[in-house]
Enzyme design. Sequence first.
Site, PDB file in Angstrom:
ATOM      1  N   ASP A  11       0.891  -1.161   0.000  1.00  0.00           N
ATOM      2  CA  ASP A  11       0.000   0.000   0.000  1.00  0.00           C
ATOM      3  C   ASP A  11       0.929   1.210   0.000  1.00  0.00           C
ATOM      4  O   ASP A  11       1.620   1.473   0.977  1.00  0.00           O
ATOM      5  CB  ASP A  11      -0.865  -0.052   1.262  1.00  0.00           C
ATOM      6  CG  ASP A  11      -1.745   1.178   1.424  1.00  0.00           C
ATOM      7  OD1 ASP A  11      -1.514   2.182   0.728  1.00  0.00           O
ATOM      8  OD2 ASP A  11      -2.662   1.133   2.265  1.00  0.00           O
ATOM      9  N   HIS A  18      -8.157   5.596   2.228  1.00  0.00           N
ATOM     10  CA  HIS A  18      -7.566   4.256   2.104  1.00  0.00           C
ATOM     11  C   HIS A  18      -8.422   3.351   1.212  1.00  0.00           C
ATOM     12  O   HIS A  18      -8.371   2.132   1.345  1.00  0.00           O
ATOM     13  CB  HIS A  18      -7.423   3.613   3.482  1.00  0.00           C
ATOM     14  CG  HIS A  18      -6.319   4.205   4.316  1.00  0.00           C
ATOM     15  ND1 HIS A  18      -5.011   3.819   4.181  1.00  0.00           N
ATOM     16  CD2 HIS A  18      -6.347   5.165   5.273  1.00  0.00           C
ATOM     17  CE1 HIS A  18      -4.264   4.504   5.047  1.00  0.00           C
ATOM     18  NE2 HIS A  18      -5.051   5.334   5.722  1.00  0.00           N
ATOM     19  N   GLN A  94       3.304   4.497   2.424  1.00  0.00           N
ATOM     20  CA  GLN A  94       2.976   3.936   3.747  1.00  0.00           C
ATOM     21  C   GLN A  94       3.696   2.624   4.086  1.00  0.00           C
ATOM     22  O   GLN A  94       4.254   2.475   5.165  1.00  0.00           O
ATOM     23  CB  GLN A  94       1.453   3.719   3.823  1.00  0.00           C
ATOM     24  CG  GLN A  94       0.977   3.014   5.075  1.00  0.00           C
ATOM     25  CD  GLN A  94      -0.502   2.653   5.008  1.00  0.00           C
ATOM     26  OE1 GLN A  94      -1.351   3.520   5.088  1.00  0.00           O
ATOM     27  NE2 GLN A  94      -0.801   1.362   4.864  1.00  0.00           N
ATOM     28  N   TYR A 228       1.440   0.426  14.879  1.00  0.00           N
ATOM     29  CA  TYR A 228       0.396   0.232  13.880  1.00  0.00           C
ATOM     30  C   TYR A 228       0.669   1.105  12.652  1.00  0.00           C
ATOM     31  O   TYR A 228       0.813   2.301  12.759  1.00  0.00           O
ATOM     32  CB  TYR A 228      -0.984   0.581  14.458  1.00  0.00           C
ATOM     33  CG  TYR A 228      -2.074   0.466  13.425  1.00  0.00           C
ATOM     34  CD1 TYR A 228      -2.464  -0.786  12.942  1.00  0.00           C
ATOM     35  CD2 TYR A 228      -2.697   1.597  12.897  1.00  0.00           C
ATOM     36  CE1 TYR A 228      -3.440  -0.905  11.965  1.00  0.00           C
ATOM     37  CE2 TYR A 228      -3.680   1.478  11.926  1.00  0.00           C
ATOM     38  CZ  TYR A 228      -4.039   0.233  11.470  1.00  0.00           C
ATOM     39  OH  TYR A 228      -5.003   0.118  10.500  1.00  0.00           O
ATOM     40  N   LYS A 231      -2.985  -2.344   7.802  1.00  0.00           N
ATOM     41  CA  LYS A 231      -3.086  -3.806   7.836  1.00  0.00           C
ATOM     42  C   LYS A 231      -2.213  -4.446   6.761  1.00  0.00           C
ATOM     43  O   LYS A 231      -1.777  -3.791   5.819  1.00  0.00           O
ATOM     44  CB  LYS A 231      -4.549  -4.223   7.653  1.00  0.00           C
ATOM     45  CG  LYS A 231      -5.328  -4.300   8.962  1.00  0.00           C
ATOM     46  CD  LYS A 231      -4.626  -5.111  10.041  1.00  0.00           C
ATOM     47  CE  LYS A 231      -5.541  -5.578  11.142  1.00  0.00           C
ATOM     48  NZ  LYS A 231      -4.924  -5.566  12.487  1.00  0.00           N
ATOM     49  N   GLN A 241      -6.219 -27.840 -10.311  1.00  0.00           N
ATOM     50  CA  GLN A 241      -6.457 -28.937 -11.281  1.00  0.00           C
ATOM     51  C   GLN A 241      -5.401 -30.033 -11.143  1.00  0.00           C
ATOM     52  O   GLN A 241      -4.336 -29.826 -10.565  1.00  0.00           O
ATOM     53  CB  GLN A 241      -6.488 -28.415 -12.730  1.00  0.00           C
ATOM     54  CG  GLN A 241      -7.487 -27.294 -12.989  1.00  0.00           C
ATOM     55  CD  GLN A 241      -8.945 -27.638 -12.812  1.00  0.00           C
ATOM     56  OE1 GLN A 241      -9.729 -26.816 -12.390  1.00  0.00           O
ATOM     57  NE2 GLN A 241      -9.327 -28.873 -13.103  1.00  0.00           N
TER      58      GLN A 241
HETATM   59  C1  F6R Z   1      -7.460   0.044   7.643  1.00  0.00           C
HETATM   60  C2  F6R Z   1      -7.168   1.344   7.059  1.00  0.00           C
HETATM   61  C3  F6R Z   1      -8.066   2.498   7.364  1.00  0.00           C
HETATM   62  C4  F6R Z   1      -7.344   3.545   8.209  1.00  0.00           C
HETATM   63  C5  F6R Z   1      -8.259   4.737   8.550  1.00  0.00           C
HETATM   64  C6  F6R Z   1      -7.481   5.849   9.264  1.00  0.00           C
HETATM   65  O1  F6R Z   1      -6.503  -0.908   7.249  1.00  0.00           O
HETATM   66  O2  F6R Z   1      -6.215   1.508   6.340  1.00  0.00           O
HETATM   67  O3  F6R Z   1      -9.264   2.087   7.974  1.00  0.00           O
HETATM   68  O4  F6R Z   1      -6.850   2.964   9.383  1.00  0.00           O
HETATM   69  O5  F6R Z   1      -8.816   5.282   7.380  1.00  0.00           O
HETATM   70  O6  F6R Z   1      -6.426   6.209   8.451  1.00  0.00           O
HETATM   71  P1  F6R Z   1      -5.361   7.359   8.774  1.00  0.00           P
HETATM   72  O7  F6R Z   1      -4.836   7.068  10.146  1.00  0.00           O
HETATM   73  O8  F6R Z   1      -4.345   7.214   7.693  1.00  0.00           O
HETATM   74  O9  F6R Z   1      -6.100   8.667   8.709  1.00  0.00           O
HETATM   75 MG    MG Z   2      -4.177   2.029   3.057  1.00  0.00          MG
HETATM   76 MG    MG Z   3      -4.837  -1.675   2.008  1.00  0.00          MG
END
Ligand code: F6R
Ligand code: MG
Ligand code: MG
Length: 364
Positions: A11, A18, A94, A228, A231, A241
């Site tokens: 990503d 996102h 990211q 964090y 994900k 097959q």
């Molecule tokens: C889950 C994901 C999104 C972000 C959310 C907050 O994997 O990527 O749900 O966690 O949109 O994002 P930020 O912290 O970048 O504003």
């Molecule tokens: Mg993302």
């Molecule tokens: Mg993603």
Amino acid sequence: MKITLSVIKADIGGWVGHCGMHPDLIAEGEASLAKAKKSGLLIDYHVTRCGDDLQFIMTHKQGTDDKTVHELAWNTFTSCTSVAKKLKLHGAGQDLLADAFSGNVKGQGPGVAEMELEEREAEAVIVYMADKTASGAWNLPLYSIFCDPFNTIGLVIAANMHKGFKFEVHDVKESKRIFFNCPEEMYDMLILIGAPSRYSVKAVYSRQTGEIASSSSTQKLSLIAGRYVGKDDPVCIVRAQGIFPAVGEVLEPFARPHIVEGWMRGSHHGPLMPVAVRESTPTRFDGPPRVIAAGFQLADGKLVGPVDMFDDPAFNNARQQALDMADMLRRHGPFEPHRLPLAEMEYTTMPQVKRKLQRRFEKI
Ligand code: F6R
Ligand code: MG
Ligand code: MG
């Protein structure tokens, strides 16, 4: 002919937020991999996306964990990040957790699933790619595909599958692995892989021939970064097959959506919804989590495809079920079991919030 199939993903910027992938990033990825094909490093490639994750599906003869191929992926993600930065996409760069490439993208942020295989006369492969979920999400479907006769009738009525399959399971926290021969060690294996936040099925092998049947990305971003950072959004390759389950048996587990961790802020449980690539834009509460399936026949390493395998009305009921499950879970708002249990929240942004309250606790 020995071929390596490498699926490397990251990503490196979302559009919008996102949710999705800007076409300029796909174009940049394609331009870079086209050069590598011209130079002879790659036999073939396909660039796609699931949600906000950019996926490079590549064939070559370099073997797995090859420095040149990994460096190509790293450099391509880096040039795509420059495009993302120009467009001010969300979270540009990211998943590139290191400042520079250091020999292998594993441990540097991107997710990797690779296998070296002797290409059969007809070589069908399915590449699964998910968004808004964690590595370990493939445990249940891989178990269904390779162990469950209620999913894979071939385990019962195809003589060449009766010996079963061998599973390689990784303890992602302790960096240890263990092998299980199935069906006879299924119960022992389930005690581990039933806990997908800790144990991930890394690979599956045919016990008929020893050949690799499946390979998954098991990298955990939070463990690599120590905090964090979004994900894992894992990928998984499954051969189909012949001595392996049929394409329909490989796809069948996704007709019964299961609950995975991920979704909003990586902190929730939600259904994994099988969708066509064009529908892999998780907008509702940044979800629900999605899975796409790209099908190919390999021809001397050429990727003949993709066929967008979930672009099929036969999966409409699964999508509807996933949406109903999503509604049911959403009703819980910030409560478990929609929100992840405490132990898992330690790997999201919760510790920062909790720190503030520490001093206010009184003995009772
Ligand atoms: C889950 C994901 C999104 C972000 C959310 C907050 O994997 O990527 O749900 O966690 O949109 O994002 P930020 O912290 O970048 O504003
Ligand atoms: Mg993302
Ligand atoms: Mg993603």
